[in-house]
Design a protein around this motif. Structure first.
Motif, PDB file in Angstrom:
ATOM      1  N   THR A   7       0.909  -1.294  -0.115  1.00 27.95           N
ATOM      2  CA  THR A   7       0.025  -0.161   0.084  1.00 27.95           C
ATOM      3  C   THR A   7       1.042   1.340  -0.159  1.00 27.95           C
ATOM      4  O   THR A   7       0.510   2.322  -0.801  1.00 27.95           O
ATOM      5  N   GLU A   8       2.062   1.291   0.753  1.00 22.14           N
ATOM      6  CA  GLU A   8       2.618   2.422   0.909  1.00 22.14           C
ATOM      7  C   GLU A   8       3.484   2.956  -0.432  1.00 22.14           C
ATOM      8  O   GLU A   8       3.503   3.733  -0.996  1.00 22.14           O
ATOM      9  N   MET A   9       3.783   1.576  -1.027  1.00 23.47           N
ATOM     10  CA  MET A   9       4.550   1.755  -2.399  1.00 23.47           C
ATOM     11  C   MET A   9       3.555   2.212  -3.543  1.00 23.47           C
ATOM     12  O   MET A   9       4.096   3.234  -4.247  1.00 23.47           O
ATOM     13  N   ARG A  10       2.437   1.834  -3.433  1.00 23.50           N
ATOM     14  CA  ARG A  10       1.549   2.094  -4.340  1.00 23.50           C
ATOM     15  C   ARG A  10       1.158   3.721  -4.224  1.00 23.50           C
ATOM     16  O   ARG A  10       0.990   4.630  -5.191  1.00 23.50           O
ATOM     17  N   TRP A  11       1.090   4.248  -2.790  1.00 15.41           N
ATOM     18  CA  TRP A  11       0.893   5.601  -2.563  1.00 15.41           C
ATOM     19  C   TRP A  11       1.949   6.422  -3.027  1.00 15.41           C
ATOM     20  O   TRP A  11       1.903   7.405  -3.606  1.00 15.41           O
ATOM     21  N   GLN A  12       3.268   6.012  -2.724  1.00 21.83           N
ATOM     22  CA  GLN A  12       4.456   6.524  -3.184  1.00 21.83           C
ATOM     23  C   GLN A  12       4.518   6.947  -4.748  1.00 21.83           C
ATOM     24  O   GLN A  12       4.809   8.013  -5.381  1.00 21.83           O
ATOM     25  N   THR A  13       3.896   5.763  -5.537  1.00 19.78           N
ATOM     26  CA  THR A  13       3.998   5.864  -6.987  1.00 19.78           C
ATOM     27  C   THR A  13       2.857   6.634  -7.287  1.00 19.78           C
ATOM     28  O   THR A  13       3.239   7.685  -8.325  1.00 19.78           O
ATOM     29  N   GLU A  14       1.649   6.868  -6.841  1.00 21.30           N
ATOM     30  CA  GLU A  14       0.798   7.690  -7.065  1.00 21.30           C
ATOM     31  C   GLU A  14       1.070   9.310  -6.870  1.00 21.30           C
ATOM     32  O   GLU A  14       0.791  10.289  -7.690  1.00 21.30           O
TER      33      GLU A  14
END
Length: 84
Positions: A7-14
């Motif tokens: 989830t954190e990686m997805r948020w960072q990417t977004e």
């Protein structure tokens, strides 16, 4: 099931993509040289983005210092510098 790390990686990417899009759009805004091109860009933004993001783009584009600061962001090391 997604883990906290996923989830954190997805948020960072977004977040990175959002910052990159903001940079790109402000570069486009500063390259407008006449009222007609500014209005055309504003209309495109209004049709493309949410009302909130549209208003933020307009606000940033009107303030040349803010726009210049955003364009100068080094996104690849942005979060690393903020963490210090």
């Amino acid at each position: 099931m997604a883990t906290g790390s996923d989830t954190e990686m997805r948020w960072q990417t977004e977040l990175y993509a959002s910052r990159k899009r903001l940079q790109w759009e402000l570069k486009r805004a500063l390259s407008c040289t006449n009222v007609k091109s500014k209005r055309a860009l504003a209309k495109e933004w209004q049709e493309t983005y949410s009302e909130y993001f549209y208003r933020e783009l307009i606000s940033c584009a009107r303030n040349k210092k803010v726009a210049g600061d955003i364009i100068a962001w080094d996104l690849d090391s942005f979060d690393k510098k903020k963490a210090r």
